[in-house]
Structure formats: C-alpha cells, structure tokens
Write a protein that holds these residues in place. Structure first.
Motif, PDB file in Angstrom:
ATOM      1  N   TYR A 178     -18.883   5.094  37.026  1.00 26.52           N
ATOM      2  CA  TYR A 178     -19.482   5.083  35.690  1.00 26.52           C
ATOM      3  C   TYR A 178     -18.738   6.047  34.757  1.00 26.52           C
ATOM      4  CZ  TYR A 178     -23.250   5.705  32.198  1.00 26.52           C
ATOM      5  OH  TYR A 178     -23.985   5.778  31.056  1.00 26.52           O
ATOM      6  N   GLY A 179     -18.519   7.276  35.242  1.00 25.65           N
ATOM      7  CA  GLY A 179     -17.786   8.256  34.438  1.00 25.65           C
ATOM      8  C   GLY A 179     -16.367   7.789  34.159  1.00 25.65           C
ATOM      9  N   ALA A 180     -15.732   7.221  35.191  1.00 24.79           N
ATOM     10  CA  ALA A 180     -14.341   6.780  35.042  1.00 24.79           C
ATOM     11  C   ALA A 180     -14.218   5.694  33.977  1.00 24.79           C
ATOM     12  CB  ALA A 180     -13.804   6.278  36.374  1.00 24.79           C
ATOM     13  N   SER A 181     -15.247   4.849  33.849  1.00 22.40           N
ATOM     14  CA  SER A 181     -15.130   3.769  32.870  1.00 22.40           C
ATOM     15  C   SER A 181     -15.084   4.335  31.446  1.00 22.40           C
ATOM     16  CB  SER A 181     -16.275   2.768  33.029  1.00 22.40           C
ATOM     17  OG  SER A 181     -17.504   3.375  32.703  1.00 22.40           O
ATOM     18  N   PHE A 182     -15.809   5.398  31.188  1.00 19.84           N
ATOM     19  CA  PHE A 182     -15.755   5.994  29.844  1.00 19.84           C
ATOM     20  C   PHE A 182     -14.463   6.770  29.622  1.00 19.84           C
ATOM     21  CE2 PHE A 182     -20.239   5.056  30.058  1.00 19.84           C
ATOM     22  CZ  PHE A 182     -20.477   4.570  28.781  1.00 19.84           C
ATOM     23  N   VAL A 183     -14.002   7.479  30.654  1.00 23.35           N
ATOM     24  CA  VAL A 183     -12.733   8.197  30.518  1.00 23.35           C
ATOM     25  C   VAL A 183     -11.604   7.201  30.249  1.00 23.35           C
ATOM     26  CG1 VAL A 183     -11.051   9.658  31.664  1.00 23.35           C
ATOM     27  CG2 VAL A 183     -13.481  10.090  31.985  1.00 23.35           C
ATOM     28  N   ALA A 184     -11.592   6.100  30.989  1.00 21.41           N
ATOM     29  CA  ALA A 184     -10.524   5.114  30.820  1.00 21.41           C
ATOM     30  C   ALA A 184     -10.530   4.564  29.397  1.00 21.41           C
ATOM     31  CB  ALA A 184     -10.687   3.985  31.830  1.00 21.41           C
ATOM     32  N   ALA A 185     -11.730   4.244  28.892  1.00 25.42           N
ATOM     33  CA  ALA A 185     -11.810   3.709  27.529  1.00 25.42           C
ATOM     34  C   ALA A 185     -11.313   4.745  26.525  1.00 25.42           C
ATOM     35  CB  ALA A 185     -13.248   3.308  27.212  1.00 25.42           C
ATOM     36  N   ALA A 186     -11.675   6.016  26.743  1.00 23.32           N
ATOM     37  CA  ALA A 186     -11.279   7.068  25.804  1.00 23.32           C
ATOM     38  C   ALA A 186      -9.777   7.338  25.860  1.00 23.32           C
ATOM     39  CB  ALA A 186     -12.062   8.343  26.095  1.00 23.32           C
ATOM     40  N   VAL A 187      -9.214   7.375  27.060  1.00 22.06           N
ATOM     41  CA  VAL A 187      -7.768   7.597  27.187  1.00 22.06           C
ATOM     42  C   VAL A 187      -7.009   6.427  26.560  1.00 22.06           C
ATOM     43  CG1 VAL A 187      -5.849   7.787  28.818  1.00 22.06           C
ATOM     44  CG2 VAL A 187      -7.912   9.119  29.190  1.00 22.06           C
ATOM     45  N   ALA A 188      -7.537   5.227  26.758  1.00 22.33           N
ATOM     46  CA  ALA A 188      -6.904   4.050  26.153  1.00 22.33           C
ATOM     47  C   ALA A 188      -6.914   4.174  24.627  1.00 22.33           C
ATOM     48  CB  ALA A 188      -7.622   2.780  26.590  1.00 22.33           C
ATOM     49  N   LEU A 189      -8.023   4.645  24.080  1.00 20.93           N
ATOM     50  CA  LEU A 189      -8.107   4.860  22.630  1.00 20.93           C
ATOM     51  C   LEU A 189      -7.043   5.864  22.186  1.00 20.93           C
ATOM     52  CD1 LEU A 189      -9.624   4.696  19.848  1.00 20.93           C
ATOM     53  CD2 LEU A 189     -11.048   6.585  20.670  1.00 20.93           C
ATOM     54  N   SER A 190      -6.897   6.947  22.948  1.00 25.89           N
ATOM     55  CA  SER A 190      -5.931   7.979  22.558  1.00 25.89           C
ATOM     56  C   SER A 190      -4.492   7.477  22.674  1.00 25.89           C
ATOM     57  CB  SER A 190      -6.121   9.241  23.402  1.00 25.89           C
ATOM     58  OG  SER A 190      -5.447   9.124  24.627  1.00 25.89           O
ATOM     59  N   ALA A 191      -4.286   6.453  23.506  1.00 28.40           N
ATOM     60  CA  ALA A 191      -2.938   5.884  23.604  1.00 28.40           C
ATOM     61  C   ALA A 191      -2.685   4.894  22.480  1.00 28.40           C
ATOM     62  CB  ALA A 191      -2.759   5.192  24.959  1.00 28.40           C
ATOM     63  N   ALA A 192      -3.776   4.296  21.978  1.00 23.70           N
ATOM     64  CA  ALA A 192      -3.627   3.223  21.004  1.00 23.70           C
ATOM     65  C   ALA A 192      -3.292   3.746  19.617  1.00 23.70           C
ATOM     66  CB  ALA A 192      -4.899   2.381  20.953  1.00 23.70           C
ATOM     67  N   THR A 193      -3.732   4.938  19.293  1.00 24.09           N
ATOM     68  CA  THR A 193      -3.464   5.461  17.956  1.00 24.09           C
ATOM     69  C   THR A 193      -3.314   6.972  17.991  1.00 24.09           C
ATOM     70  OG1 THR A 193      -4.302   5.655  15.702  1.00 24.09           O
ATOM     71  CG2 THR A 193      -5.952   5.586  17.441  1.00 24.09           C
ATOM     72  N   ALA A 194      -2.531   7.489  17.041  1.00 23.91           N
ATOM     73  CA  ALA A 194      -2.404   8.943  16.939  1.00 23.91           C
ATOM     74  C   ALA A 194      -3.056   9.402  15.650  1.00 23.91           C
ATOM     75  CB  ALA A 194      -0.933   9.342  16.969  1.00 23.91           C
ATOM     76  N   ASN A 195      -3.673   8.455  14.950  1.00 22.67           N
ATOM     77  CA  ASN A 195      -4.300   8.759  13.669  1.00 22.67           C
ATOM     78  C   ASN A 195      -5.639   9.462  13.885  1.00 22.67           C
ATOM     79  OD1 ASN A 195      -6.180   8.255  11.442  1.00 22.67           O
ATOM     80  ND2 ASN A 195      -4.479   7.148  10.516  1.00 22.67           N
ATOM     81  N   ASP A 196      -5.748  10.650  13.314  1.00 25.89           N
ATOM     82  CA  ASP A 196      -6.909  11.502  13.536  1.00 25.89           C
ATOM     83  C   ASP A 196      -8.232  10.810  13.199  1.00 25.89           C
ATOM     84  OD1 ASP A 196      -6.799  14.121  14.568  1.00 25.89           O
ATOM     85  OD2 ASP A 196      -7.885  14.807  12.782  1.00 25.89           O
ATOM     86  N   ARG A 197      -8.256  10.176  12.050  1.00 27.72           N
ATOM     87  CA  ARG A 197      -9.488   9.562  11.576  1.00 27.72           C
ATOM     88  C   ARG A 197      -9.884   8.391  12.479  1.00 27.72           C
ATOM     89  NH1 ARG A 197      -9.615   6.215   7.273  1.00 27.72           N
ATOM     90  NH2 ARG A 197      -7.394   6.618   7.082  1.00 27.72           N
ATOM     91  N   ARG A 198      -8.890   7.588  12.845  1.00 25.54           N
ATOM     92  CA  ARG A 198      -9.179   6.444  13.705  1.00 25.54           C
ATOM     93  C   ARG A 198      -9.703   6.884  15.061  1.00 25.54           C
ATOM     94  NH1 ARG A 198      -3.982   2.649  12.965  1.00 25.54           N
ATOM     95  NH2 ARG A 198      -4.152   2.408  10.704  1.00 25.54           N
ATOM     96  N   LEU A 199      -9.150   7.998  15.560  1.00 28.25           N
ATOM     97  CA  LEU A 199      -9.606   8.505  16.858  1.00 28.25           C
ATOM     98  C   LEU A 199     -11.077   8.890  16.785  1.00 28.25           C
ATOM     99  CD1 LEU A 199      -6.612  10.733  17.899  1.00 28.25           C
ATOM    100  CD2 LEU A 199      -7.486   8.786  19.162  1.00 28.25           C
ATOM    101  N   THR A 200     -11.408   9.618  15.728  1.00 26.53           N
ATOM    102  CA  THR A 200     -12.790  10.065  15.590  1.00 26.53           C
ATOM    103  C   THR A 200     -13.729   8.868  15.445  1.00 26.53           C
ATOM    104  OG1 THR A 200     -11.876  11.953  14.448  1.00 26.53           O
ATOM    105  CG2 THR A 200     -14.255  11.689  14.353  1.00 26.53           C
ATOM    106  N   TYR A 201     -13.377   7.957  14.523  1.00 24.35           N
ATOM    107  CA  TYR A 201     -14.209   6.767  14.346  1.00 24.35           C
ATOM    108  C   TYR A 201     -14.302   5.984  15.646  1.00 24.35           C
ATOM    109  CZ  TYR A 201     -14.126   7.381   9.270  1.00 24.35           C
ATOM    110  OH  TYR A 201     -14.277   7.875   8.008  1.00 24.35           O
ATOM    111  N   GLY A 202     -13.162   5.838  16.298  1.00 26.49           N
ATOM    112  CA  GLY A 202     -13.119   5.069  17.543  1.00 26.49           C
ATOM    113  C   GLY A 202     -14.068   5.653  18.575  1.00 26.49           C
ATOM    114  N   ALA A 203     -14.028   6.985  18.698  1.00 23.12           N
ATOM    115  CA  ALA A 203     -14.871   7.631  19.698  1.00 23.12           C
ATOM    116  C   ALA A 203     -16.346   7.464  19.350  1.00 23.12           C
ATOM    117  CB  ALA A 203     -14.512   9.113  19.813  1.00 23.12           C
ATOM    118  N   VAL A 204     -16.678   7.663  18.070  1.00 23.53           N
ATOM    119  CA  VAL A 204     -18.086   7.574  17.654  1.00 23.53           C
ATOM    120  C   VAL A 204     -18.595   6.137  17.753  1.00 23.53           C
ATOM    121  CG1 VAL A 204     -19.669   7.831  15.714  1.00 23.53           C
ATOM    122  CG2 VAL A 204     -17.973   9.613  16.179  1.00 23.53           C
TER     123      VAL A 204
END
Lengths: 270, 304
Positions: A144-170
């Motif tokens: 369960y924990g790994a599924s959220f980490v994987a999604a978050a790491v994937a997000l961090s690989a997909a963009t380096a844009n600060d705003r998109r990262l924050t929006y993406g995470a929220v």
C-alpha cells in the motif's frame, strides 16, 4: 543492475536526514501509543487492534508516501545532482526504479519497524489470537505504501516544474484518497439519471476497488475479519473482489505510475 | 578506436541554434581542448554526448556506441565532470566516490582517489560543506573512478586557484600518459595551450576551427604577431591599418605599440600605409602568436 546502486545511494542519503529519524520516532510513538490506548477505545482483541492500526496506516501512509517521493527526482534535477547520476553508466529507467525503491525503503523501514513493535506489544497484551496473520498485515501495508511512493516518484520524474509538482501531489492525494469513492458514486448516479433504484453495476464496483485504500482493505479482509471490507462479500460478488485481485491492483498501481513517469522522463532534455 | 565521433550534430531550440552540424573526431589518447566564448554551445555539445540533451539532427558516438540509443554502453568507459552539477547534499565525499565505484563496477579505493585529487582529509564530511574548489576536485575524483578511456570535463578548473588548476593539469597529464583520451572545454586559453594536443574553436554553434595549436598559428599570419612601435599613434591610424587587405586584427598596446596579426603579404603594405599616414615607425618586431591572438582572430571578438 545499476538501479540497486541508485537505491543504495538514495537510502544512504536519506539515512543522514534528520527528518527521517524524526519520522521514525513519530511513527513508533503513534503505533505503539495506539496499541496502548486500544484498551480504552477497542474491544480488546488482537484482530480489533489490527483493524484500528489499519485505519491509522490507511490515513497517514498516503501522505507520507507522497511526501517521500514527489520531489525526489525533480529536486535532483533542479539542483543538478541528477547530472552526476546520469553521467554514470546507468539509464534513466534504472534511475527511476532505483529512486522509487530507495524511497520505498526509506518510508517502509520506519513504518514496518514501528508496526512490528506495536504488534509485539499488542500480542503480549491482547492475546495472540489472529497474531499469526500479522506478517500479512505488514506485507499489505508495504504494498500500500509502495503504491503511493511509486506514484509520487513518477510525478517527480514527469516534471521539474515546481507548481505542477505541488498541484500534482495535492490533486493526486485528493483524487486517490479523498474523492475516489464519491466521484465513482456520482458517476454512477449521473449515468443512471439519479435513480437510486438501479443499484451498483459491476464496473462501478471494480472502479471502487481500484482505489489503493480499497484494495488495501480487501487484502486485510482476506486474513482478518474486518467489517470495513465485508460489504462486498456475498454469493453474487464478482471474482475481482477476491484478495488476489486487490494484490494485482496495488501492483498495477506501482507499475502503471512508473510507466507513465518513465515516458515523460525518457523523452525530455535534463 | 575513435573516442568521440560526431557526425553532423545539430541542436536547435525554438529560437536559437545551439549546435549547427558539428562533425569532429577525437582519437584515443589525445588531449583535446574545446574552446569558445560563453554561450557558444560547448556545454550543449557535451550534454549531447552524455544524453542529457537529445540532438535535433545528426549523431555522435563514444567508442562506437551511439550516445542516444546506446547511452549506457557509451558512458561505460568514460569519466565525466559535467557543468552545472551539484553534489548530493547529505552524502560524504567518500560516499560520492563509492556511488561512482558501484555504478561503474570498479574496484578503486575511494580514499586513494580522494587523496589523488587532494580532498582526502575531508573524506567523511558531507560534500555540501565543501568549498566550490573542493566540490570540483571531488567530482573530478568521481570521474577518475575505474580508469576510464575517455575523460569529458566541462570547464574543469572553475572555482580553483592557480595552484589547484596546475594540480588538475598534472592529473590530466597522468591520465593521458596512462592512455586515456581527454576532452575538455574551457574559456581559459592558457590552460588549453599548456596541455592540449589539438583544439576546436566553437562560436555561435559553429565549429570555426579544428587543428593543433601550431596548425592554428600557421593559418593566421604564419603564426606570428607583428608589433610596431609608432610615435603619435591615434585611433584613425589604427582604423586605416585595419582596413588593409590581409590584416586580421589590429589593437593598441601600451598606447604606442600597434599589435597585429596578418598574412605575410600584408606586412609590407601595413608599413607602407603607416608611412603614407606620416606615422613615425620607431621599432618593428615579430612575436609568436598566442592562443589568445588566434582565438580573437577566429571568433572576431574578445574572450569572455
């Protein structure tokens, strides 16, 4: 096998972080504290303790998992340490997998240690009936924990844009954890023209089960008698409510988010 | 085997062409200097080699492996000091070298490497506490791990004092003597002149020259610089001299000396022209052109 070197480096890096040790301390206090307080809030059985702990884990692990991962690769990219990694003979895939693995370890080691200590305490205090399945609880929690980490790491690989990262995470958190069930229910109601008499079609059930926390609950239901998930159990229940389907869903979340992150990461300039 | 082989490599961004059909090759065992003013495209070229940046056209190979399609194999035999890196904040110097050692599957002793680049005593401190120069040494150390056959160094002496720069040059010579090829970019010409076998000059994404330093000398004014001491030198005189056919550069040094590079044929014309203007030629001598003179001649501007 460079992904192992990346993960090793990542864990080394994190293990010197004060935040991580603070997290470890907090999780231990939380889980053990719950085990102790359970006398007053629960029915005094081990299975009930597991159900309560699962509720706790279900609530905080998504947040911690997203926090652990959503700036992992993007931060390295923004400050330039990613260049040191990518100058080495390792591919972007290996970097992505290694980083995800490193962050999973960083999140799960304190979580599982804390839960183990709490479990031990609970077994001594509330009896060992049902304790044999405790490792299954730890396993399901890890996935369960790994599924959220994987999604978050994937997000961090997909963009380096600060705003998109924050929006993406929220947005990711709101969608995956808070609104999934309501959105599914609304979609069904909308398609049925708000006629509640038509019940819940199978596809909607499948969509509901695809939510990580729902899959987690199903996994626990396989070994513990926990009310929370038993609403699906019935003679006419489709096969995908089985525990193996829940397992497949969590693994699928991990694989799919990494695949999406990889596609974005692979194609761009660093 | 050719260490670097670029073939028609181009990189275009929306409004700028960072690299325009660059073809060049670097042989095994040579020290190759990559020169150009800031913004000429040096780092872009290196970033394509490392697959940080994807080319718009053309291709480049390291030891026969395409840098984009076989990136891991291409980077397998190289050591890199990239531009614009930062160290991993919480890892120690030793852990940095350890990371490179594991990834390259090498068996170097991290402490020996750190000793070689002069940061041994800081091995167990977090690299974020290092000074700029120490970080540069550390990353150079990482690049030396596994005895690479090619070192790619982007401005290796940035942040180092003259002594540090000299130490790095001596490390580079050791690496060359071991048999490694070295490709490094710089805008500090003295350093390039001191150790390079060949140089390339890049300007606005174009490769304007690739040659040995002697070769470059030959191609401008027979490699000599003309120094003419003139009484009453004024701007107008200099302008007139610049206009003479075959004159590449003409500048004033110390107020009274006209310093110029030109073809051999032009030398006499210059003197004749000065006489015609009524300038009094006091002295006339030649000097070997420095790399800087050549650089100015090729790029038509000052160094940055």
């Amino acid at each position: 096998m460079s992904w192992r070197d990346v993960a090793y480096k990542d864990v080394n890096d994190a293990s010197r972080s004060r935040t991580l040790w603070l997290l470890f301390g907090l999780l231990s206090v939380l889980f053990v504290g719950y085990a102790a307080a359970y006398t007053y809030v629960g029915d005094g059985t081990f299975a009930g303790f597991v159900a309560g702990s699962a509720g706790l884990v279900g609530g905080i692990l998504p947040i911690l998992g997203i926090l652990a991962g959503y700036r992992s690769i993007s931060d390295d990219r923004a400050d330039g340490s990613l260049l040191l990694s990518m100058a080495l003979p390792q591919s972007r895939t290996e970097l992505l997998i290694g980083t995800a693995l490193g962050r999973v370890v960083v999140l799960l080691v304190p979580t599982l240690l804390g839960l183990s200590i709490a479990g031990l305490y609970a077994a001594l205090r509330y009896g060992t009936e049902g304790a044999i399945a405790y490792p299954w609880f730890l396993f399901a929690t890890a996935l369960y924990g790994a599924s959220f980490v994987a999604a978050a790491v994937a997000l961090s690989a997909a963009t380096a844009n600060d705003r998109r990262l924050t929006y993406g995470a929220v947005v990711g958190y709101l969608l995956l954890v808070v609104l999934w069930r309501d959105l599914t229910a609304f979609a069904v109601a909308f398609l049925h023209r708000f006629d509640p008499g038509m019940g819940m079609p199978d596809w909607a059930l499948l969509v509901q089960l695809a939510q990580p926390s729902e899959a987690y609950a199903r996994l626990l239901d396989a070994r513990f008698d926990i009310d929370r998930a038993s609403r699906y159990v019935g003679d006419s229940a489709p096969a995908f409510v089985d525990w193996w389907a829940a397992l497949a869903i969590l693994v699928g979340w991990i694989a799919a988010s990494l695949a999406v992150g990889y596609r974005r990461f692979e194609s761009g300039d660093l | 085997m050719t260490a670097i082989a670029a073939d028609g490599l181009s990189k275009r961004y929306a409004t700028v062409t960072a690299l325009d059909r660059i073809s060049l090759s670097v042989e095994e065992g040579e020290i190759f200097g990559f020169l150009g003013p800031n913004g000429a495209g040096k780092s872009t070229f290196i970033n394509v080699l490392l697959d940080f940046v994807r080319p718009t056209d053309g291709s480049v190979e390291l030891f026969g492996h395409d840098c984009q399609t076989e990136g891991v194999a291409a980077r397998d035999r190289i050591g890199v000091l990239p531009e614009g890196y930062s160290v991993f904040d919480r890892l120690t110097g030793r852990q940095h070298v350890e990371y490179a050692r594991r990834s390259k599957d090498a068996d170097d002793d991290p402490i020996e490497i750190l000793d070689r680049v002069g940061v041994r005593e800081a091995a167990d401190r977090p690299a974020s506490d290092y000074s700029k120069g120490m970080k540069q040494r550390l990353v150079l150390g990482m690049s030396l791990v596994g005895d690479p056959d090619l070192l790619i160094l982007d401005e290796p002496t940035t942040g180092l004092d003259p002594n540090g720069a000299a130490e790095i040059r001596s490390i580079l010579r050791e690496e060359r003597d071991r048999g490694a090829a070295i490709f490094f970019s710089s805008h500090i010409l003295e350093q390039v002149e001191a150790i390079c076998d060949r140089v390339a000059i890049l300007q606005d994404g174009d490769l304007v020259a690739v040659d040995t330093i002697d070769g470059l000398r030959q191609s401008i004014g027979g490699g000599t610089k003309l120094l003419i001491d003139v009484d009453g030198l004024d701007e107008e005189t200099v302008e007139t001299v610049r206009a003479v056919d075959g004159v590449e550069t003409a500048t004033v040094r110390d107020g009274t000396t006209l310093e110029m590079t030109c073809t051999n044929d032009a030398k006499m014309n210059v003197v004749v022209e000065l006489q015609r203007l009524g300038a009094d030629v006091v002295n006339f001598r030649t000097e070997e052109a420095s790399l800087e003179d050549m650089f100015v001649a090729y790029t038509g501007g000052g160094r940055e």
